[in-house]
Design an enzyme around this catalytic site. Structure first.
Site, PDB file in Angstrom:
ATOM      1  N   GLU A 200      25.683  39.044  38.725  1.00  0.00           N
ATOM      2  CA  GLU A 200      26.743  40.039  38.836  1.00  0.00           C
ATOM      3  C   GLU A 200      26.605  41.051  37.705  1.00  0.00           C
ATOM      4  O   GLU A 200      25.963  40.790  36.684  1.00  0.00           O
ATOM      5  CB  GLU A 200      28.129  39.384  38.786  1.00  0.00           C
ATOM      6  CG  GLU A 200      28.464  38.735  37.459  1.00  0.00           C
ATOM      7  CD  GLU A 200      29.798  38.000  37.481  1.00  0.00           C
ATOM      8  OE1 GLU A 200      30.334  37.798  38.579  1.00  0.00           O
ATOM      9  OE2 GLU A 200      30.277  37.625  36.402  1.00  0.00           O
ATOM     10  N   GLU A 275      40.231  33.223  36.185  1.00  0.00           N
ATOM     11  CA  GLU A 275      39.679  34.004  35.085  1.00  0.00           C
ATOM     12  C   GLU A 275      39.381  35.432  35.533  1.00  0.00           C
ATOM     13  O   GLU A 275      38.880  35.659  36.637  1.00  0.00           O
ATOM     14  CB  GLU A 275      38.414  33.338  34.549  1.00  0.00           C
ATOM     15  CG  GLU A 275      38.661  31.917  34.045  1.00  0.00           C
ATOM     16  CD  GLU A 275      37.521  31.399  33.195  1.00  0.00           C
ATOM     17  OE1 GLU A 275      36.447  32.025  33.188  1.00  0.00           O
ATOM     18  OE2 GLU A 275      37.714  30.359  32.539  1.00  0.00           O
ATOM     19  N   GLU A 288      36.236  33.985  38.356  1.00  0.00           N
ATOM     20  CA  GLU A 288      36.116  32.672  38.962  1.00  0.00           C
ATOM     21  C   GLU A 288      37.432  31.920  38.819  1.00  0.00           C
ATOM     22  O   GLU A 288      38.322  32.335  38.070  1.00  0.00           O
ATOM     23  CB  GLU A 288      35.006  31.861  38.282  1.00  0.00           C
ATOM     24  CG  GLU A 288      35.254  31.640  36.792  1.00  0.00           C
ATOM     25  CD  GLU A 288      34.114  30.915  36.104  1.00  0.00           C
ATOM     26  OE1 GLU A 288      33.368  30.204  36.795  1.00  0.00           O
ATOM     27  OE2 GLU A 288      33.973  31.059  34.874  1.00  0.00           O
TER      28      GLU A 288
END
Length: 666
Positions: A200, A275, A288
């Protein structure tokens, strides 16, 4: 309520769960490996079951061995802590098949949210803002490089089943993407038994802020505010606090609402954490969801008054939440510092060995402050190479952030650890850092403020004067004792002088000490006076003082003509001499350290897992030489300059200690 629960974990979190279970009148069962036979969690539990050899993949994460321990002891429920089996849906399913309660979320939620790739897809479907990236499976390093270029550097390579900084790398170019992909796969396979990697975009200047959620089995779910976790090193959290000094109420509510919506989408129950990365404009992006208790949960408990472990147990028993969203407030400020067995002076590399001294500050809970220490070790115990290097989590609470930081400074200075390398000096330095104190922090704080690593704090002039005054007063007390002993032996009393020269951190202070029954007044050459009061006696390793009314705590070791002092992240050799001896000391030559510039020394205890060069090879600056694994982390050692390998002293599979010579150069 359950009569007996088993804790499928070790260390400080196992001890933490045992404390709450004991408070609730529930008996506890510990499990342990060979390395943990004498561990604190084993001593604290009502029962303990041995489950195998030291490596976690032969003991703590072997589901059938844990199930055997459950059957032997008749435990009705299992709390998994964090790490190990806490986010393993197969373990939750095995417990369900056995008729044993899992003190955590349903297996379906673990599967959906515990896998980072799946959770990001679900978050997108639920309308949650996510960070750009590639969530498909990546076959090899070439594909990782191709995807990284498409996403745009810098990128984050992350283990799909990862957590705690394991299996995570930042890549700024093709070479780093290629190397990082393989290291991430290796770490992920070793730590989680799952080597899938995704990529990512790495958001620059980010804050890491997470929301604590709590749900029951009756469809109720609330959020318990946020935690700021931006002080990180190698993607591993070091300092956390609650609330965040950055969020406003509007952003907090929006993040909380999204977190609850995501939890409800997977019928989540128990404690969990969502998070986010938050940019400078308070835009937030889902990272996540951790379907377990977080390491940093104590700061949430301190500002809400809610025992999260107790709530997890009650939810698993089937109770409804006893509180609603409107009942959740923010009371004061809490800070957590993670004490790790790692040497900050050696680039934070892991350290193992025996704790020859382990004396944390006294835990206190008062109306105006709290000191809490969650730990799983004790003085005389061993820090093993097989597990995470965290020793303890030191927390303070106070009505304001400034007061909480002040309490933490004193608590860190009062924390005595000897026998291993540890990060106490670094934590103290962070607590004093202007950026941290201002709240102007990002996840890049450590690499930006300590780009060359940590070499100890440099104290400001006012702090140096405090230590000089304190040491002068201490030295006077020691001299009086020596004079009394001398007088008894020789039948005449030595006179204790009043004038001294105190040398520390490259500076010298000429002082005059005037003592009375209640303390000492130390006068400097420029006329400044510092009043010192303390009950310190020679031989004590901790000196607690009031200097002009301010609390100062010094760690003290005796050396020739003075003391080795550790305070506020600095380690100082403080010499206290008479004026004449100070003159003579300036004439003494300085001892030079040995030359190790042509050697590659092992920076920490560990296992050689790869050798990239052989005798006779010419190496370039930055070239990988070998890889050392310790505490489940791979560390690539590189050449500091161009040279030729003249001798290789270690081979793959060998275990080395700190400063063992791995190879030599011409």
């Amino acid at each position: 309520m359950f009569k007996k629960i088993l804790i499928a974990n070790r260390g400080e979190i196992a001890c933490r769960v045992i404390k709450t279970a004991r408070k609730m009148g529930i008996q506890t069962v510990a499990i342990y490996s060979d390395a943990d036979a004498q561990a604190l969690h084993v001593q604290m539990a009502d029962e303990a079951v041995h489950i195998g050899p030291s490596p976690a993949n032969q003991s703590y994460i072997v589901i059938e061995k844990v199930m055997d321990a459950i059957r032997k002891t008749g435990a009705e429920a299992v709390h998994p802590g964090y790490g190990f089996l806490s986010e393993n849906k197969l373990f939750a399913e095995a417990l369900e098949a056995e008729g044993v309660a899992f003190i955590g979320p349903p297996a379906g939620a673990i599967e959906s949210m515990g896998d980072k790739i799946t959770s990001k897809k679900l978050a997108q479907e639920a309308g949650v803002s996510t960070v750009p990236g590639y969530m498909g499976l990546i076959e090899d390093a070439d594909e990782a490089v191709k995807i990284s270029n498409e996403v745009g550097y810098p990128v984050m390579l992350k283990a799909s089943a990862g957590g705690g900084g394991k299996g995570m790398r930042i890549a700024w170019n093709d070479q780093e993407a290629r190397e990082g992909f393989q290291s991430s796969k290796n770490e992920a396979a070793n730590s989680f038994g799952d080597d899938r990697i995704f990529i990512e975009k790495f958001v620059t200047q980010p804050r890491h802020i997470e929301i604590q959620v709590l749900g029951d089995k009756h469809g109720n779910c609330i959020y318990l505010n946020e935690r700021e976790c931006s002080i990180q090193r190698r993607q591993q959290k070091v300092v956390e606090e609650a609330p965040s000094p950055f969020l406003d109420e509007e952003t907090r509510k929006a993040m909380g609402a999204q977190s609850v919506a995501l939890a409800k989408a997977v019928d989540y129950s128990s404690a969990g954490t969502v998070e986010f990365i938050v940019d400078g404009d308070r835009n937030f992006y889902f990272l996540e969801m951790n379907t377990r208790l977080q390491v940093e949960h104590p700061v949430t408990e301190l500002i809400t008054g809610i025992d999260l472990v107790e709530q997890m147990i009650r939810v698993a028993w089937g109770e409804k939440l006893s509180m609603k969203q409107e009942d959740i407030g923010i009371n004061g400020w809490a800070i957590e510092n993670r004490l790790y067995a790692e040497d900050p002076y050696r680039n934070f590399l892991p350290s193992i060995g025996r704790l020859t001294r382990y004396r944390p500050p006294a835990e206190k809970s008062k109306s105006d402050y709290v000191v809490r220490n969650d730990t799983g070790v004790y003085e005389g115990g061993e820090i093993s190479m097989y597990y995470d290097p965290m020793i303890a989590k030191l927390c303070t609470w106070a009505p304001t952030r400034e007061e909480a930081i002040d309490r933490m400074r004193v608590a860190l200075d009062s924390f005595e650890v000897e026998g291993i390398g540890h990060n106490l000096p670094f934590l103290s330095a962070v607590m004093d850092h202007e950026r941290f104190v201002s709240g102007n922090i990002t996840t890049a704080f450590i690499e930006e403020e300590y780009p060359e690593g940590f070499e100890g704090a440099t104290l400001k002039p006012a702090a140096l004067r405090q230590i000089a005054a304190g040491c002068a007063a201490m030295f006077r007390v020691a001299e009086i004792r020596r004079a009394r002993v001398s007088g008894r032996i020789s039948n005449h009393k030595r006179k204790v002088g009043k004038k001294w020269v105190v040398t520390l951190q490259g500076e010298s202070f000429a002082v005059k000490v005037k003592a009375d029954d209640k303390g000492s007044t130390v006068k400097f050459e420029d006329g400044e006076k510092l009043r010192v009061t303390s009950d310190w006696l020679p031989g004590q390793s901790l000196a607690k003082m009031k200097i002009n009314g301010e609390t100062v705590v010094l760690k003290v070791d005796q050396i020739s003509a003075g003391y080795r002092i550790r305070s506020r992240g600095a380690e100082l050799k403080v010499r206290v001499r008479s004026p004449r001896n100070a003159e003579l000391a300036q004439l003494m030559p300085e001892k030079l350290p040995p030359d190790t510039s042509k050697m590659l020394l092992c920076p920490m205890p560990g296992l050689i897992v790869a050798l990239d060069v052989k005798e006779g090879d010419e190496v370039q600056e930055g070239q990988p030489l070998c890889t050392v694994e310790a505490m489940k982390m791979e560390n690539v050692l590189r050449a500091e300059k161009k040279g030729v390998v003249s001798k290789v002293n270690a081979g793959v599979g060998e275990s080395l200690m700190v400063d063992d010579v791995i190879m030599e150069f011409e």
